[in-house]
Design an enzyme around this catalytic site. Sequence first.
Site, short mmCIF file in Angstrom:
data_model
loop_
_atom_site.label_atom_id
_atom_site.label_comp_id
_atom_site.label_asym_id
_atom_site.label_seq_id
_atom_site.Cartn_x
_atom_site.Cartn_y
_atom_site.Cartn_z
N SER A 38 -5.88 -8.55 6.86
CA SER A 38 -6.30 -8.83 5.48
C SER A 38 -5.14 -9.53 4.79
CB SER A 38 -6.57 -7.52 4.74
OG SER A 38 -5.39 -6.75 4.67
N ASP A 39 -5.40 -10.31 3.75
CA ASP A 39 -4.28 -10.79 2.96
C ASP A 39 -3.77 -9.59 2.15
OD1 ASP A 39 -2.31 -12.27 1.81
OD2 ASP A 39 -3.59 -13.92 1.16
N CYS A 40 -2.54 -9.74 1.69
CA CYS A 40 -1.82 -8.67 1.02
C CYS A 40 -2.69 -7.94 -0.02
CB CYS A 40 -0.69 -9.34 0.29
SG CYS A 40 0.80 -8.50 0.44
#
Length: 765
Positions: free
Chosen positions: A297-299
Amino acid sequence: MKIVIVMEISARSFFVSLFLLSVAFAGLSRTKTPLYRQADADIDVRVEDLLGRMTLDEKIGQLNQRSYWYSQRGRELFFPMAAAGQVGSFMNVTDPATSDSLQYMAVECSRLGIPLLMARDVIHGYKTIFPIPLGLAATFSPEMAADAARIAAVEASSDGIRWTFAPMLDIARDPRWGRIAEGCGEDPYLASLMAEAMVRGFQHGDSLGSSTSLAACAKHFVAYGAAEGGRDYNCTNVTGRELRQTYFPPFEAALRAGALTFMSSFNANDGIPASCNRQLLHDVLRDQWGFKGFVVSDCFSVRELIAHGVAADEAEAAAKCISAGVDMDMEDGIYASHLRTLVGKGLVSEEDIDRAVRGILRVKFKLGLFENPYVATPQSVKYAQSHLDAARRSALMSAILLKNDNKTLPLSPCRTKRILLTGPLADATYDQLGTWIFDGEKEHTVTLLQALRNQYSDSISIVYEPGLKYSRHDDDACIERAVVAADDADAIIVAVGEEAILSGEGHSMAGLGLVGGQSKLIERLKSTGKPLVMIVMAGRPLAIGREAEMADAVLYSFHPGTMGGPALADLLMGRESPSGKTPVTFPSTSGQCPIYYNHPSTGRPATGKEIGLDGIPEEAGNTFLGCTSYYLDAGYEPLYPFGYGLSYTDFDYSDLKLDSADYPLDGTVRASFTLTNKGNCRATEVAQLYTSDVVASVTPAVTELRRFERVTLAPGESRRMEMSFPVSELAFVGSDLEKRVEPGEFILRVGTDSRAPLSTRFTVR
Ligand code: NOJ
């Protein structure tokens, strides 16, 4: 070495006992080497063997990525977690001793000894910084981009990093979006070639197991660059057809090149945040494309489902993301906190957990981490001379000559004895490096001022007066000092643009003009009547029409990195001729955005005869303006089109021929034309070939880049160029979302930019 590592660790005795226990346990339980530890066994077999030995908690540990903090707290928290197998990956560990110590905890102290995957944003260089990705795209040289990625990987691996969150493959058509800096521009074909090249560079081609390879991460999947209004993190509304036509191709190319990981993007497209979009992450990526790596996932984007309004709490967010196909949770620890309970309640299946673990283990095996978990690249690779040389070459190839009236450039030492160098980017050691340089050090930057002084002060006297301290600075007294300094100069070089902080993540701009007092500075310098050369260093294409009008020559350099100064100095002084081309359309004003060359035709395209604001008589009738597609105050033409860039010579295109007038669907179109260097210096041209589909079942793009080639020609030299492509590449995505070539007529054009006027036609039957 192990002893040294253990001594390093503060909670030494705790870990030593853990280690002894694990050794004793291993001694008792292993009668023979388990399959997963056998380096010569098939990777899928190793994965299954290891998976079969893992508890649910150990599996969930692999899905957990944490960002390492360099504090005692980080040590206290993360070392025991690594030893307990509760983390699969750390990001932001950049010293080899800490990296090895953490790795030691995982490999020697955890029950199964699964190594950690150390990650970092290594975007356009690690220590030696290359031009920002948009600048690398301006080279139109995938080979150069591959070299840059390779060098970045070698340097980063010397600090233990084995996974980079790059390449960024978001097609961007709106320079207000600050992250346009991080990608390869607006064209899916160019971006796809760059994607493949960068993946090859980072992953060391097929030598993934080498200690200097980094796993690549194709990000951000997908359509993140289409943020409404160019405002970062904003929603997107890209149709399924347009996703397949424009936004998917660079990701498909990265996958073809073997990209081991993908990152889901922040945006919600058509109402569904990417991190919980099963259709994208499962149906398209895994089922259709056959992806076997893992998705991170992105941050904090798992947690952000709550802010998006599609999950009520963390647990629901975790359940949605893991089921959709996000395998590793970046930084927010939500998988670690909730997955066990969710599995217990039957809200998440163990199959989904296993799918995620399989992908992560496969990548770790491929990188050879089980065999070689520790740092093996020497520190001496950082800033190696060959790396600096490559950075200089890439900055040189990426600079774009936008204007050169009266052959102002190159500056001739015979006519120009004294130069005034001014402007906030002339000696900006930090800002010249651009966005996303966590590890670049400004102490290593060579600026334009330094380069001119080091390389050319024998032949030319250089006076430096900053004019403004930084791009947003506005101070009349400072500006006037520069104007006064211009008195004795034969020519002025003014370096303007943007500080690094004005582009990149979260840094969108509504206006695209030069900020601060820069425009004023240029206007005042123009009033001296001296030849005026404008250098622009920026993270995006800026709307610099007014300033370009005032300057005699304009050289544009997307933030050029560590060696930008020497590269620009060589171009200014004529040691080299510019060869960069615009990888994005330059708008004349931000009001034209989004703007891109390969747009579909409208039913009422502009004709070029449109009347602007000043030409409209009072009380003009409703239809007076003719009703075509343009802006009354900004026309429809961009400031500079896609593919544009001048040289110190003139290139001529002639005698375009095809090997046939018509082609079968499985045929190959072969075009040839003559390219001539008509000037008197050796120079490189990026020769470009475009096609247009005349009639199709859905509105076709007005034109599309199909092939390009960098060619260097001596003065007066001609070369017969040959470019070919399979008819199958003329395919577009139909309204049924299927790709197809439709028989019919096509136009083929060649030239120096996307307006390429030399054309011919052919038919596909
Ligand atoms: C957020 C950014 O969108 C992404 O590109 C980056 O890789 C991660 N943060 C990690 O720093």
